[in-house]
Design a protein around this motif. Structure first.
Motif, PDB file in Angstrom:
ATOM      1  N   ALA A   1     -50.411  16.930  -6.802  1.00  0.00           N
ATOM      2  CA  ALA A   1     -50.934  18.428  -7.517  1.00  0.00           C
ATOM      3  C   ALA A   1     -50.896  19.325  -6.078  1.00  0.00           C
ATOM      4  O   ALA A   1     -51.044  20.308  -5.873  1.00  0.00           O
ATOM      5  CB  ALA A   1     -50.969  18.230  -8.296  1.00  0.00           C
ATOM      6  N   GLU A   2     -52.774  18.414  -5.710  1.00  0.00           N
ATOM      7  CA  GLU A   2     -52.895  18.949  -4.659  1.00  0.00           C
ATOM      8  C   GLU A   2     -51.959  19.212  -2.798  1.00  0.00           C
ATOM      9  O   GLU A   2     -51.706  20.975  -2.630  1.00  0.00           O
ATOM     10  CB  GLU A   2     -54.095  18.709  -4.256  1.00  0.00           C
ATOM     11  N   ARG A   3     -51.187  18.295  -2.936  1.00  0.00           N
ATOM     12  CA  ARG A   3     -50.329  18.480  -1.921  1.00  0.00           C
ATOM     13  C   ARG A   3     -48.719  19.625  -1.866  1.00  0.00           C
ATOM     14  O   ARG A   3     -48.686  20.163  -0.959  1.00  0.00           O
ATOM     15  CB  ARG A   3     -49.879  17.347  -1.422  1.00  0.00           C
ATOM     16  N   GLU A   4     -49.120  19.468  -3.029  1.00  0.00           N
ATOM     17  CA  GLU A   4     -47.498  19.994  -3.715  1.00  0.00           C
ATOM     18  C   GLU A   4     -48.451  21.707  -3.569  1.00  0.00           C
ATOM     19  O   GLU A   4     -46.791  22.742  -3.260  1.00  0.00           O
ATOM     20  CB  GLU A   4     -47.365  19.871  -5.052  1.00  0.00           C
ATOM     21  N   ARG A   5     -49.244  22.189  -3.990  1.00  0.00           N
ATOM     22  CA  ARG A   5     -49.807  23.164  -4.108  1.00  0.00           C
ATOM     23  C   ARG A   5     -50.153  24.356  -2.433  1.00  0.00           C
ATOM     24  O   ARG A   5     -48.896  25.188  -2.689  1.00  0.00           O
ATOM     25  CB  ARG A   5     -51.050  23.697  -4.164  1.00  0.00           C
ATOM     26  N   GLN A   6     -49.985  22.820  -1.463  1.00  0.00           N
ATOM     27  CA  GLN A   6     -50.714  23.363   0.001  1.00  0.00           C
ATOM     28  C   GLN A   6     -49.114  23.549   0.654  1.00  0.00           C
ATOM     29  O   GLN A   6     -49.017  24.455   1.597  1.00  0.00           O
ATOM     30  CB  GLN A   6     -51.210  22.254   0.759  1.00  0.00           C
ATOM     31  N   GLU A   7     -48.057  23.253  -0.141  1.00  0.00           N
ATOM     32  CA  GLU A   7     -47.514  22.859   0.323  1.00  0.00           C
ATOM     33  C   GLU A   7     -46.339  24.824   0.532  1.00  0.00           C
ATOM     34  O   GLU A   7     -45.818  24.799   0.853  1.00  0.00           O
ATOM     35  CB  GLU A   7     -45.629  21.682   0.263  1.00  0.00           C
ATOM     36  N   GLY A   8     -46.268  24.970  -0.852  1.00  0.00           N
ATOM     37  CA  GLY A   8     -45.932  26.232  -1.682  1.00  0.00           C
ATOM     38  C   GLY A   8     -46.471  27.243  -0.903  1.00  0.00           C
ATOM     39  O   GLY A   8     -45.874  27.685   0.104  1.00  0.00           O
ATOM     40  N   TYR A   9     -47.847  27.176  -0.881  1.00  0.00           N
ATOM     41  CA  TYR A   9     -48.179  28.276   0.573  1.00  0.00           C
ATOM     42  C   TYR A   9     -48.154  28.497   1.637  1.00  0.00           C
ATOM     43  O   TYR A   9     -47.419  29.340   2.236  1.00  0.00           O
ATOM     44  CB  TYR A   9     -50.112  27.827  -0.518  1.00  0.00           C
ATOM     45  N   GLU A  10     -48.190  26.942   2.298  1.00  0.00           N
ATOM     46  CA  GLU A  10     -47.474  26.808   3.400  1.00  0.00           C
ATOM     47  C   GLU A  10     -45.870  27.341   4.214  1.00  0.00           C
ATOM     48  O   GLU A  10     -45.794  28.509   4.733  1.00  0.00           O
ATOM     49  CB  GLU A  10     -47.751  25.764   4.623  1.00  0.00           C
ATOM     50  N   GLU A  11     -44.527  27.233   2.770  1.00  0.00           N
ATOM     51  CA  GLU A  11     -44.338  27.609   2.972  1.00  0.00           C
ATOM     52  C   GLU A  11     -43.691  29.195   3.144  1.00  0.00           C
ATOM     53  O   GLU A  11     -43.143  29.977   3.638  1.00  0.00           O
ATOM     54  CB  GLU A  11     -43.303  26.991   1.809  1.00  0.00           C
ATOM     55  N   ALA A  12     -44.209  30.320   2.121  1.00  0.00           N
ATOM     56  CA  ALA A  12     -44.691  31.176   1.558  1.00  0.00           C
ATOM     57  C   ALA A  12     -45.396  32.114   3.060  1.00  0.00           C
ATOM     58  O   ALA A  12     -44.887  32.865   3.478  1.00  0.00           O
ATOM     59  CB  ALA A  12     -45.762  31.563   0.544  1.00  0.00           C
ATOM     60  N   ARG A  13     -46.156  31.393   3.878  1.00  0.00           N
ATOM     61  CA  ARG A  13     -46.896  31.925   5.509  1.00  0.00           C
ATOM     62  C   ARG A  13     -45.907  31.805   6.058  1.00  0.00           C
ATOM     63  O   ARG A  13     -45.516  33.055   6.544  1.00  0.00           O
ATOM     64  CB  ARG A  13     -47.849  30.551   5.563  1.00  0.00           C
ATOM     65  N   PHE A  14     -44.837  30.932   6.587  1.00  0.00           N
ATOM     66  CA  PHE A  14     -43.929  30.601   7.162  1.00  0.00           C
ATOM     67  C   PHE A  14     -43.110  31.570   7.093  1.00  0.00           C
ATOM     68  O   PHE A  14     -42.190  32.154   8.081  1.00  0.00           O
ATOM     69  CB  PHE A  14     -42.946  29.581   6.703  1.00  0.00           C
TER      70      PHE A  14
ATOM     71  N   GLU B   1     -38.735  38.724   0.892  1.00  0.00           N
ATOM     72  CA  GLU B   1     -38.430  38.527  -0.085  1.00  0.00           C
ATOM     73  C   GLU B   1     -38.412  37.059   0.006  1.00  0.00           C
ATOM     74  O   GLU B   1     -38.546  36.354  -1.536  1.00  0.00           O
ATOM     75  CB  GLU B   1     -36.465  38.600  -0.142  1.00  0.00           C
ATOM     76  N   ALA B   2     -38.058  36.020   0.959  1.00  0.00           N
ATOM     77  CA  ALA B   2     -38.519  34.829   0.315  1.00  0.00           C
ATOM     78  C   ALA B   2     -39.607  34.487  -0.059  1.00  0.00           C
ATOM     79  O   ALA B   2     -40.039  33.075  -1.042  1.00  0.00           O
ATOM     80  CB  ALA B   2     -37.371  33.742   1.346  1.00  0.00           C
ATOM     81  N   ALA B   3     -40.591  34.435   1.237  1.00  0.00           N
ATOM     82  CA  ALA B   3     -42.153  35.208   1.294  1.00  0.00           C
ATOM     83  C   ALA B   3     -42.696  34.938  -0.619  1.00  0.00           C
ATOM     84  O   ALA B   3     -43.515  33.989  -1.081  1.00  0.00           O
ATOM     85  CB  ALA B   3     -42.485  35.551   2.166  1.00  0.00           C
ATOM     86  N   ILE B   4     -42.231  36.238  -0.854  1.00  0.00           N
ATOM     87  CA  ILE B   4     -42.613  36.746  -2.291  1.00  0.00           C
ATOM     88  C   ILE B   4     -42.218  35.446  -3.347  1.00  0.00           C
ATOM     89  O   ILE B   4     -43.039  35.113  -3.967  1.00  0.00           O
ATOM     90  CB  ILE B   4     -41.680  37.717  -2.911  1.00  0.00           C
ATOM     91  N   GLU B   5     -40.828  34.961  -3.089  1.00  0.00           N
ATOM     92  CA  GLU B   5     -40.527  33.976  -4.064  1.00  0.00           C
ATOM     93  C   GLU B   5     -41.801  32.898  -4.271  1.00  0.00           C
ATOM     94  O   GLU B   5     -42.079  32.183  -5.353  1.00  0.00           O
ATOM     95  CB  GLU B   5     -39.195  33.155  -4.000  1.00  0.00           C
ATOM     96  N   ASP B   6     -42.071  32.622  -3.177  1.00  0.00           N
ATOM     97  CA  ASP B   6     -42.922  31.331  -3.417  1.00  0.00           C
ATOM     98  C   ASP B   6     -44.516  31.637  -3.230  1.00  0.00           C
ATOM     99  O   ASP B   6     -45.469  30.987  -3.509  1.00  0.00           O
ATOM    100  CB  ASP B   6     -43.088  30.721  -1.629  1.00  0.00           C
ATOM    101  N   TYR B   7     -44.813  33.022  -3.024  1.00  0.00           N
ATOM    102  CA  TYR B   7     -45.890  33.506  -3.509  1.00  0.00           C
ATOM    103  C   TYR B   7     -46.455  33.235  -4.859  1.00  0.00           C
ATOM    104  O   TYR B   7     -47.314  32.552  -5.338  1.00  0.00           O
ATOM    105  CB  TYR B   7     -46.079  35.062  -2.464  1.00  0.00           C
ATOM    106  N   MET B   8     -45.894  33.813  -5.330  1.00  0.00           N
ATOM    107  CA  MET B   8     -44.902  34.405  -6.699  1.00  0.00           C
ATOM    108  C   MET B   8     -45.467  32.606  -7.526  1.00  0.00           C
ATOM    109  O   MET B   8     -46.451  32.695  -9.053  1.00  0.00           O
ATOM    110  CB  MET B   8     -44.161  35.197  -7.565  1.00  0.00           C
ATOM    111  N   TYR B   9     -44.730  31.761  -7.655  1.00  0.00           N
ATOM    112  CA  TYR B   9     -45.423  30.606  -7.633  1.00  0.00           C
ATOM    113  C   TYR B   9     -46.637  29.852  -7.750  1.00  0.00           C
ATOM    114  O   TYR B   9     -46.879  29.571  -8.168  1.00  0.00           O
ATOM    115  CB  TYR B   9     -43.827  28.949  -6.856  1.00  0.00           C
ATOM    116  N   ALA B  10     -47.076  29.801  -5.766  1.00  0.00           N
ATOM    117  CA  ALA B  10     -48.489  29.441  -5.557  1.00  0.00           C
ATOM    118  C   ALA B  10     -49.551  30.490  -6.365  1.00  0.00           C
ATOM    119  O   ALA B  10     -50.619  29.733  -5.882  1.00  0.00           O
ATOM    120  CB  ALA B  10     -48.697  29.748  -4.089  1.00  0.00           C
ATOM    121  N   TYR B  11     -49.102  31.753  -6.856  1.00  0.00           N
ATOM    122  CA  TYR B  11     -49.956  32.992  -7.326  1.00  0.00           C
ATOM    123  C   TYR B  11     -50.827  31.537  -8.387  1.00  0.00           C
ATOM    124  O   TYR B  11     -52.601  32.234  -8.825  1.00  0.00           O
ATOM    125  CB  TYR B  11     -49.357  34.295  -7.790  1.00  0.00           C
TER     126      TYR B  11
END
Length: 206
Positions: free
Chosen positions: A1-14, A22-32
């Motif tokens: 779960a920790e790794r999934e959380r970090q990967e979600g944020y890293e993808e959003a930042r990418f 638009e793509a960033a917002i989608e990932d940020y919303m999931y990671a929120y």
């Protein structure tokens, strides 16, 4: 779960760092759900929403970010959102809070100059003071961004104070010269002005 959380944020930042908001917002919303108390995360989400002109949503997350971070850029973007929404007093409030938090920064003075030059929020005295601060305040670090801000503020200053203050006198002087030029002809001043406007429009079409 920790790794999934970090990967979600890293993808959003990418996506965020590359301007794919638009793509960033989608990932940020999931990671929120995992980062709701992380000031940096909340700022990036709010800033991405600002870039997509979703101003009210942006302010919601930026105000959450303010509870977890002292970064004055949060206040600047909240102000810009309010300005875009036509809520100028609120915009001014946040720009001034940003100045109070870090008085050495030029950027919030630049934002104030843009705000005070808005036709619906024109304040000549405050505009002149904000322009002066942008042009005269010594930055801690010189950058191309500061030079660009100063170029824009120079143009604002020229338009509102150099041209604006003499515009009426120059117009009267111009009209006086026209009247002198057409004296003794069959052309009235009004006819001359009509012809001038007609030919100006023809030139614009060309």
């Amino acid at each position: 779960a920790e790794r999934e959380r970090q990967e979600g944020y890293e993808e959003a930042r990418f996506y965020y760092e590359r301007g794919a908001y638009e793509a960033a917002i989608e990932d940020y919303m999931y990671a929120y759900q995992f980062y709701r108390e992380d000031g940096k995360f909340l700022f990036e989400l709010g800033h991405a929403l600002h870039k997509k002109e979703r101003y009210e949503e942006s302010n919601r997350y930026l105000m959450e970010a303010e509870e977890h971070s002292c970064d004055p850029m949060i206040l600047n973007i909240i102000g810009k959102n309010y300005q875009a929404l036509g809520q100028y007093k609120e915009a001014e409030h946040y720009y001034r809070r940003s100045i109070n938090r870090l008085p050495g920064r030029i950027y919030p003075y630049y934002l104030l100059a843009l705000l005070y030059s808005e036709p619906d929020y024109y304040h000549p005295q405050q505009l002149e003071e904000a322009c002066r601060m942008v042009l005269e305040k010594e930055p801690k670090v010189h950058s191309t961004a500061i030079e660009e801000m100063r170029d824009i503020v120079n143009n604002i200053s020229w338009l509102f104070f150099d041209v604006g203050s003499t515009l009426i006198d120059e117009t009267e002087c111009y009209n006086h010269r026209i009247r002198d030029a057409i004296k003794g002809t069959n052309i009235s001043f009004e006819q001359f002005q009509e012809k001038r406007i007609f030919f100006a429009k023809q030139n614009l079409k060309g």
